[in-house]
Design a protein around this motif. Structure first.
Motif, PDB file in Angstrom:
ATOM      1  N   ALA A 108      46.551  81.328   5.304  1.00 33.32           N
ATOM      2  CA  ALA A 108      45.010  81.920   5.316  1.00 33.32           C
ATOM      3  C   ALA A 108      44.071  80.625   5.125  1.00 33.32           C
ATOM      4  CB  ALA A 108      44.951  82.942   4.032  1.00 33.32           C
ATOM      5  N   ARG A 109      44.462  79.365   4.454  1.00 28.80           N
ATOM      6  CA  ARG A 109      43.517  78.572   4.305  1.00 28.80           C
ATOM      7  C   ARG A 109      43.262  77.682   5.278  1.00 28.80           C
ATOM      8  NH1 ARG A 109      47.045  77.259  -1.275  1.00 28.80           N
ATOM      9  NH2 ARG A 109      46.143  78.684  -2.677  1.00 28.80           N
ATOM     10  N   ALA A 110      44.352  77.560   6.233  1.00 26.29           N
ATOM     11  CA  ALA A 110      44.195  76.844   7.567  1.00 26.29           C
ATOM     12  C   ALA A 110      43.164  77.593   8.348  1.00 26.29           C
ATOM     13  CB  ALA A 110      45.522  76.771   8.262  1.00 26.29           C
ATOM     14  N   ILE A 111      42.900  79.030   8.260  1.00 27.95           N
ATOM     15  CA  ILE A 111      41.969  79.535   9.059  1.00 27.95           C
ATOM     16  C   ILE A 111      40.365  79.218   8.735  1.00 27.95           C
ATOM     17  CG2 ILE A 111      41.001  81.941   9.572  1.00 27.95           C
ATOM     18  CD1 ILE A 111      43.995  83.039   8.933  1.00 27.95           C
ATOM     19  N   GLU A 112      40.267  79.214   7.463  1.00 22.48           N
ATOM     20  CA  GLU A 112      38.728  78.753   7.179  1.00 22.48           C
ATOM     21  C   GLU A 112      37.849  79.568   7.346  1.00 22.48           C
ATOM     22  OE1 GLU A 112      38.544  74.584   8.623  1.00 22.48           O
ATOM     23  OE2 GLU A 112      39.626  73.762   7.064  1.00 22.48           O
ATOM     24  N   THR A 113      37.765  80.819   7.572  1.00 20.64           N
ATOM     25  CA  THR A 113      36.787  81.648   7.565  1.00 20.64           C
ATOM     26  C   THR A 113      37.429  83.047   7.198  1.00 20.64           C
ATOM     27  OG1 THR A 113      35.206  82.443   9.167  1.00 20.64           O
ATOM     28  CG2 THR A 113      37.506  82.217   9.986  1.00 20.64           C
TER      29      THR A 113
END
Length: 207
Positions: A108-113
């Motif tokens: 989720a954090r890697a998505i950044e949106t």
């Protein structure tokens, strides 16, 4: 070779790689915490995982069969490693649950949106193996920006867990931990409607 391959083949191979990442995380834990070399035993039983680019290794004369073999390899190894560790120490499941939830949060954090509900569902289906595309393991019943309802048509994992004398409930426990981590970071939740039906909802609208 690339001329014989389409996006769906790369999509599936990428999911195989992501499951193998989880398997290797479990193997590392087993070696560091208990001194178990699960990798050697798993490779001997199910073959070594292929990690090179798809176009370099796939059998162009049997694309479907080759990919099915890689799916089975990854499925067997996950079932084998989890089951082996739980049989050694029943408390291992909780340790693994924490790891899987953390991996979901990392995703989720890697998505950044902030994603919509249907986009989050796609992240899940893009990340987890559910057999071959033709198996249609999951079916979307209803979808919108803030919620999506889907149903599991069949469990394509249980045969692998039975083969290693494992418990399929452990698989779904860990999978749900990963999804929980992903959705909590994205301010969403997954509600279980019945044994095979789920509703993924955004907790509130984020611009």
């Amino acid at each position: 070779m690339s001329a014989f391959l389409g996006p769906i083949h790369y999509w599936l191979y990428n999911k195989i790689q992501m499951q193998q990442d989880l398997v290797e995380e479990i193997m590392l834990l087993a070696e560091q915490k208990w001194g178990f070399n699960l990798a050697e035993e798993a490779d001997e039983c199910y073959g070594k995982a292929e990690r090179r680019p798809l176009e370099q290794v796939i059998d162009g004369t049997n694309i479907h069969g080759w990919l099915q073999e890689q799916v089975s390899n990854a499925e067997y190894k996950l079932a084998f490693c989890v089951t082996k560790l739980i049989k050694n120490d029943k408390n291992t499941l909780e340790v693994l649950r924490v790891i899987f939830e953390s991996k979901g949060r990392d995703k989720a954090r890697a998505i950044e949106t902030s994603l919509k509900a249907n986009e989050l569902y796609k992240v899940i289906t893009d990340s987890w193996l559910d057999g071959m595309p033709c198996d249609h393991a999951y079916l979307v019943i209803e979808q919108g920006e803030e919620s999506i309802t889907f149903r599991r048509n069949s469990c394509v994992h249980e045969s692998y867990w039975k083969a290693v004398e494992g418990n399929i409930d452990d698989y779904y426990d860990l999978r749900n931990a990963w999804i929980k981590g992903l959705l909590e970071e994205q301010k969403a939740k997954l509600n279980k409607i019945d044994e095979v039906t789920y509703k993924l909802e955004k907790e509130e609208r984020y611009e």
